[in-house]
Design a protein around this motif. Structure first.
Motif, PDB file in Angstrom:
ATOM      1  N   THR A   1      30.968 -23.697 -47.368  1.00  0.00           N
ATOM      2  CA  THR A   1      31.128 -24.000 -46.064  1.00  0.00           C
ATOM      3  C   THR A   1      31.740 -25.299 -46.082  1.00  0.00           C
ATOM      4  O   THR A   1      31.968 -26.085 -47.036  1.00  0.00           O
ATOM      5  N   SER A   2      32.582 -25.808 -44.828  1.00  0.00           N
ATOM      6  CA  SER A   2      33.305 -26.915 -44.892  1.00  0.00           C
ATOM      7  C   SER A   2      32.796 -28.227 -45.042  1.00  0.00           C
ATOM      8  O   SER A   2      33.084 -29.025 -45.510  1.00  0.00           O
ATOM      9  N   THR A   3      31.582 -28.115 -44.207  1.00  0.00           N
ATOM     10  CA  THR A   3      30.705 -29.347 -44.484  1.00  0.00           C
ATOM     11  C   THR A   3      30.451 -29.740 -45.988  1.00  0.00           C
ATOM     12  O   THR A   3      30.478 -30.799 -46.338  1.00  0.00           O
ATOM     13  N   PHE A   4      29.974 -28.827 -46.675  1.00  0.00           N
ATOM     14  CA  PHE A   4      29.543 -29.014 -47.999  1.00  0.00           C
ATOM     15  C   PHE A   4      30.996 -29.309 -48.950  1.00  0.00           C
ATOM     16  O   PHE A   4      30.930 -30.270 -49.885  1.00  0.00           O
TER      17      PHE A   4
ATOM     18  N   SER B   1      36.444 -22.803 -47.064  1.00  0.00           N
ATOM     19  CA  SER B   1      36.361 -23.873 -46.276  1.00  0.00           C
ATOM     20  C   SER B   1      37.527 -24.022 -45.350  1.00  0.00           C
ATOM     21  O   SER B   1      38.782 -24.178 -45.976  1.00  0.00           O
ATOM     22  N   THR B   2      37.302 -23.792 -44.319  1.00  0.00           N
ATOM     23  CA  THR B   2      38.656 -24.032 -43.308  1.00  0.00           C
ATOM     24  C   THR B   2      38.783 -25.136 -42.185  1.00  0.00           C
ATOM     25  O   THR B   2      39.745 -25.153 -41.580  1.00  0.00           O
ATOM     26  N   SER B   3      37.895 -25.932 -42.427  1.00  0.00           N
ATOM     27  CA  SER B   3      37.937 -27.225 -41.748  1.00  0.00           C
ATOM     28  C   SER B   3      39.282 -27.774 -41.632  1.00  0.00           C
ATOM     29  O   SER B   3      39.804 -28.394 -42.655  1.00  0.00           O
ATOM     30  N   SER B   4      39.761 -28.161 -40.524  1.00  0.00           N
ATOM     31  CA  SER B   4      41.349 -28.964 -40.485  1.00  0.00           C
ATOM     32  C   SER B   4      41.054 -30.399 -40.915  1.00  0.00           C
ATOM     33  O   SER B   4      41.958 -31.011 -41.176  1.00  0.00           O
TER      34      SER B   4
ATOM     35  N   ASP C   1      30.454 -29.575 -39.410  1.00  0.00           N
ATOM     36  CA  ASP C   1      32.009 -30.042 -39.431  1.00  0.00           C
ATOM     37  C   ASP C   1      33.047 -28.935 -39.383  1.00  0.00           C
ATOM     38  O   ASP C   1      34.013 -29.136 -38.725  1.00  0.00           O
ATOM     39  N   TYR C   2      32.312 -27.828 -39.600  1.00  0.00           N
ATOM     40  CA  TYR C   2      33.207 -26.570 -39.430  1.00  0.00           C
ATOM     41  C   TYR C   2      33.385 -26.195 -37.897  1.00  0.00           C
ATOM     42  O   TYR C   2      34.490 -25.990 -37.179  1.00  0.00           O
ATOM     43  N   GLY C   3      32.442 -26.284 -37.112  1.00  0.00           N
ATOM     44  CA  GLY C   3      32.251 -26.043 -35.838  1.00  0.00           C
ATOM     45  C   GLY C   3      32.703 -27.010 -34.846  1.00  0.00           C
ATOM     46  O   GLY C   3      33.453 -26.536 -33.994  1.00  0.00           O
TER      47      GLY C   3
ATOM     48  N   VAL D   1      28.685 -25.016 -26.151  1.00  0.00           N
ATOM     49  CA  VAL D   1      27.307 -25.004 -26.656  1.00  0.00           C
ATOM     50  C   VAL D   1      27.307 -25.143 -28.441  1.00  0.00           C
ATOM     51  O   VAL D   1      28.459 -24.513 -28.763  1.00  0.00           O
ATOM     52  N   TYR D   2      26.262 -25.779 -28.820  1.00  0.00           N
ATOM     53  CA  TYR D   2      26.341 -25.940 -30.156  1.00  0.00           C
ATOM     54  C   TYR D   2      24.868 -25.422 -30.846  1.00  0.00           C
ATOM     55  O   TYR D   2      23.844 -25.470 -30.174  1.00  0.00           O
TER      56      TYR D   2
END
Length: 842
Positions: free
Chosen positions: A128-131, A151-154, A199-201, A223-224
């Motif tokens: 995942t992006s956070t990791f 991982s795709t987070s900008s 971080d991803y969302g 919503v989260y």
């Protein structure tokens, strides 16, 4: 083959080689967090779900390494070995597995590397992006290459924070723009956003919000959700989703975060919602189950680009528990696929209760499942690409590709002894062409070209959900059309009703415009009809547009058509009636004139100034005829002359009447002895009065026509929707001066005649003049307010009516009594009778 399985257990494996690369892959998921009492050492996380699709990713990684080792043109005379660590999608294990590879020891020691040869070249991961962000901070300190396949987070595009991070999946910035284009394509104006609380969302949801708003849509709510059920209020979140009019939900999350949300939606019976999936769950097989069919059928979303890898399926089917590293994982694969168990002396009870026992001789080619399904390789394809990127960078390093002095020349060919930071320059310049002719490279932020498949969740004939490719999003498309989708292939949950509708307010039809509601987003509006004279010829118009001056809206106010032209025409019933009356009326004074000529020698004709009466009769005939100038299309010549002609002719009439009145008074007063008025009783006096009075009016008209002449005008304000073709007098002051002067003459005539009405004359015209002028003035006094209240052709009709009525008043009051005597009482038209009555009056 298993490295040191007694120490590593089921978590990681090591396959030796001249060069090593690492991979952190969550072979298991669905972890359980034991309750911490802080009275004893915390127990490890328990990973209970073996993932066939993730195990396929591991075997694809292994397949790529072995394929490269067999390739004599890529890293010749060197073999690739690898580490693989099962992180179970747990942060601690993702970090621990990475440090285990870097350290080279079974015991994780941060900031320490025991293994110098063979060198660890790069690490592929993380889940995942956070990791990835956490690990990239650590690996970036030493410029240790990290290549992520998931991982795709900008955030990871920031090279100042993550200088050694690369990835074979696009950044979410591209996906956000693509999803916004999809929202625009399907005309969804009112969407809800759901994001995982990581971080991803959280990062992407802000980007997608900006992109959606930029495309003209609005966000109903955000919503989260998270995997920690104790820290979220799912009933209220689902109630928000249920009560909102937004029927399209854009969800950025990994699949295992969605289970609690979907369960709560089923509990509250939420229906009619269409999900737009991010790549993290758009092809999830865990969610594509019968339990969630009512919610997720019709889902559409982005998925990683899929492609075929030649020979992979045969490789996957050739795997046995004896020929693959990681025997623990291989045995779990066997038990999962074949529904059996291996004999285990430590768990004999469980073994005895199983229906069958695994022999290890089963063939994977005899079954078809997620593991050996290579029809939609996505994450596996990205891992395959990552292995080739690392191998190509190593090959360029070995070939001493010139990169501006990145390496020391003496160490150029010693591929077994180099520092990870020395490989970084080659990563930035690497270009790999895979077997499918797809070229992979990195931009300045470490991102590859953005290519996505657009998938649609369709309900198959067997009742299961299938994810079907219906389009693509390719930033490298040579035609420039990066977004393409075949809408005919899409299956919506609404069935034959077509594309789901998701708007805050229903579309405003043509003829209406959007009016914003105070305190509401721009997508929430009310429909207001266009104002008079305006149209809107499209749905959801922001503003209405005025029609051209010569056009007018139709009743629906969605089209402009030519305004009808209005003027008092001869084809109009009113116009032809007035024209007929005018023509007929003009013959009456002429008939009286002929009668006077015939009886000009009689006393009643001679006694009232025969010549002036003839002039008056001719002018009255012209008065009737001048009404014709006001009928018909108002040509410029007509506009210029008609009011002046009317004023001059009527002035001539009133001047004649004034002359007759004055002569009557002078004639009577001159009979008194010693009167000085006797010299004013000559035949020239009435002509002088007529000429002088008419000349003054002529002067006024000449000044008017010279200084401010009337002109043709198209009046669009008098009557909405109609062009009134009329003559503009240009100078209302000049017009009212002309009319006022005429009224002044009539008033003087009326006053003089009224004072002389009792003069002792049997044929005294003063009484007739009094009544005629009274009628004349009354007509024009009533004309003023009537003309101001009338519009269009009726204003002209009112003036014609006033002309005809006032002319008839003069004819009737002045000449009807005389004609009656001439025709029906000839005995009264004798000199004897005239002299007798005159004498008797004395």
């Amino acid at each position: 083959m298993d490295g040191n399985p007694s120490i590593l257990g089921s978590h990681g494996i090591l396959v030796p080689g001249d060069l090593l690369m690492g991979a952190v892959i969550p072979i298991h998921t669905d972890r359980i967090f034991p309750l911490a009492t802080y009275k004893e050492k915390p127990t490890p996380d328990i990973c209970k779900r073996f993932r066939l699709d993730f195990y396929q990713q591991f075997q694809t990684f292994r397949f790529a390494v072995e394929e490269i080792n067999r390739n004599p043109e890529l890293l010749p005379n060197s073999t690739l070995g690898f580490y693989v660590y099962d992180s179970c999608a747990v942060l601690q294990r993702e970090l621990g597995g990475t440090l285990w590879m870097i350290t080279g020891l079974n015991q994780v020691i941060p900031n320490y590397c025991c293994q110098v040869h063979p060198p660890l070249t790069a690490v592929i991961g993380h889940s995942t992006s956070t990791f990835s962000i956490l690990v990239a901070h650590i690996m970036g300190l030493y410029r240790f290459p990290q290549v992520s396949y998931y991982s795709t987070s900008s955030l990871l595009s920031d090279k100042r924070q993550f200088p050694s991070f690369f990835r074979t999946v696009p950044s979410d910035d591209f996906q956000a723009r693509g999803l916004a284009q999809m929202v625009l394509h399907f005309k969804w104006k009112w969407v809800g956003l759901i994001a995982s609380n990581d971080d991803y969302g959280t990062e992407v949801i802000e980007v997608i919000r900006q992109e959606v708003v930029k495309e003209g849509a609005c966000v109903a709510y955000t919503v989260y959700i998270s995997d920690n059920l104790l820290n979220q209020n799912l009933p209220n979140i689902v109630k928000t989703i249920k009560n909102s009019s937004a029927n399209v939900l854009i969800v950025f999350s990994v699949d295992f975060y969605l289970f609690p949300l979907l369960d709560e939606m089923l509990k509250q019976n939420v229906t009619g919602k269409t999900f737009v999936a991010s790549e993290a769950w758009s092809i999830s097989n865990l969610l594509a189950v019968n339990k969630y069919v009512s919610l997720l059928s019709g889902t559409i979303g982005f998925a990683f680009f899929s492609s075929e890898i030649k020979g992979l399926q045969e490789f996957l089917n050739s795997v046995t528990i004896y020929n693959t590293p990681g025997i623990y994982w291989a045995k779990e694969l066997w038990e999962e696929v074949f529904g059996c168990t291996f004999a285990d002396q430590k768990n004999l009870t469980v073994t005895l209760n199983m229906k069958k026992q695994c022999t290890g001789e089963e063939h994977l080619s005899s079954v078809q499942n997620i593991y050996n399904d290579v029809s939609r390789l996505r994450a596996s394809y990205n891992i395959y690409t990552a292995v080739y990127v690392i191998a190509t960078a190593l090959h360029d390093l070995r070939q001493c590709q010139s990169l501006g002095g990145a390496l020391v020349v003496n160490n150029c060919f010693d591929i077994g002894y180099f520092k990870p930071w020395q490989l970084m320059s080659y990563f930035r310049k690497v270009r790999v062409t895979l077997n499918n002719a797809q070229e992979v490279f990195f931009d300045k932020d470490g991102n590859p070209p953005a290519i996505y498949d657009i998938v649609n969740w369709q309900l198959g004939s067997d009742g299961t959900i299938k994810q079907v490719k219906v389009g693509s999003y390719n930033t490298m498309n040579s035609s420039g059309d990066v977004f393409s989708i075949n809408t005919t292939l899409i299956w919506w949950a609404t069935g034959n009703q077509g594309v789901p509708n998701s708007v805050c307010s229903q579309s405003c039809p043509e003829g209406f415009k959007q009016s914003l509601k105070e305190g509401e987003p721009v997508c929430c509006f009310q429909c207001s009809p266009c104002a008079q004279g305006e149209i809107s010829n499209q749905t959801n118009a922001i503003e209405c547009w005025k029609c051209p001056w010569d056009m007018w809206p139709n009743s629906k106010r969605d089209r402009c058509f030519l305004k009808p032209i209005e003027f008092l025409s001869y084809e109009d019933y009113l116009g032809i009636t007035l024209a007929t009356i005018s023509t007929f009326s003009s013959m009456v004074p002429i008939s009286v004139f002929r009668l006077f000529i015939q009886y000009k020698s009689t006393p009643i004709v001679r006694a009232n100034n025969y010549s002036v009466s003839c002039i008056l009769l001719v002018s009255l005939s012209f008065c009737f005829l001048c009404a014709l100038a006001f009928i018909g299309y108002p040509q410029p010549e007509k506009c210029l002359l008609r009011q002046a002609a009317f004023g001059l002719v009527f002035t001539l009439c009133v001047s004649c009447i004034l002359a007759k009145t004055v002569i009557v008074v002078f004639a009577f007063m001159a009979t008194k002895p010693g009167s000085s008025l006797k010299k004013w009783t000559t035949p020239r006096v009435p002509y002088m009065i007529i000429i002088c009075c008419t000349f003054i009016q002529l002067t006024l008209c000449v000044f008017w026509l010279t200084i401010s002449p009337p002109f043709l005008q198209f009046n669009i304000e008098a009557k909405p929707g109609i062009i009134v073709v009329e003559c503009n007098e240009n100078s209302p002051f000049a017009f009212w001066c002309m009319l006022g002067y005429l009224g002044f003459l009539a008033t003087v005539s009326f006053t003089v005649a009224f004072l002389a009405r009792r003069l002792p004359d049997n044929f005294n015209e003063a009484k007739l003049i009094t009544f005629s002028m009274l009628a004349f003035l009354s007509v024009w006094v009533y004309f003023i307010p009537a003309s101001l209240s009338a519009q269009g052709k009726y204003t002209v009709a009112m003036e014609i009516f006033a002309i005809l009525t006032s002319s008839w008043a003069l004819v009737f009051c002045m000449f009807l009594p005389k004609c009656f005597i001439i025709l029906f009482r000839p005995d009264m038209n004798s000199r004897d009778n005239f002299m007798r009555k005159e004498g008797g009056g004395k």
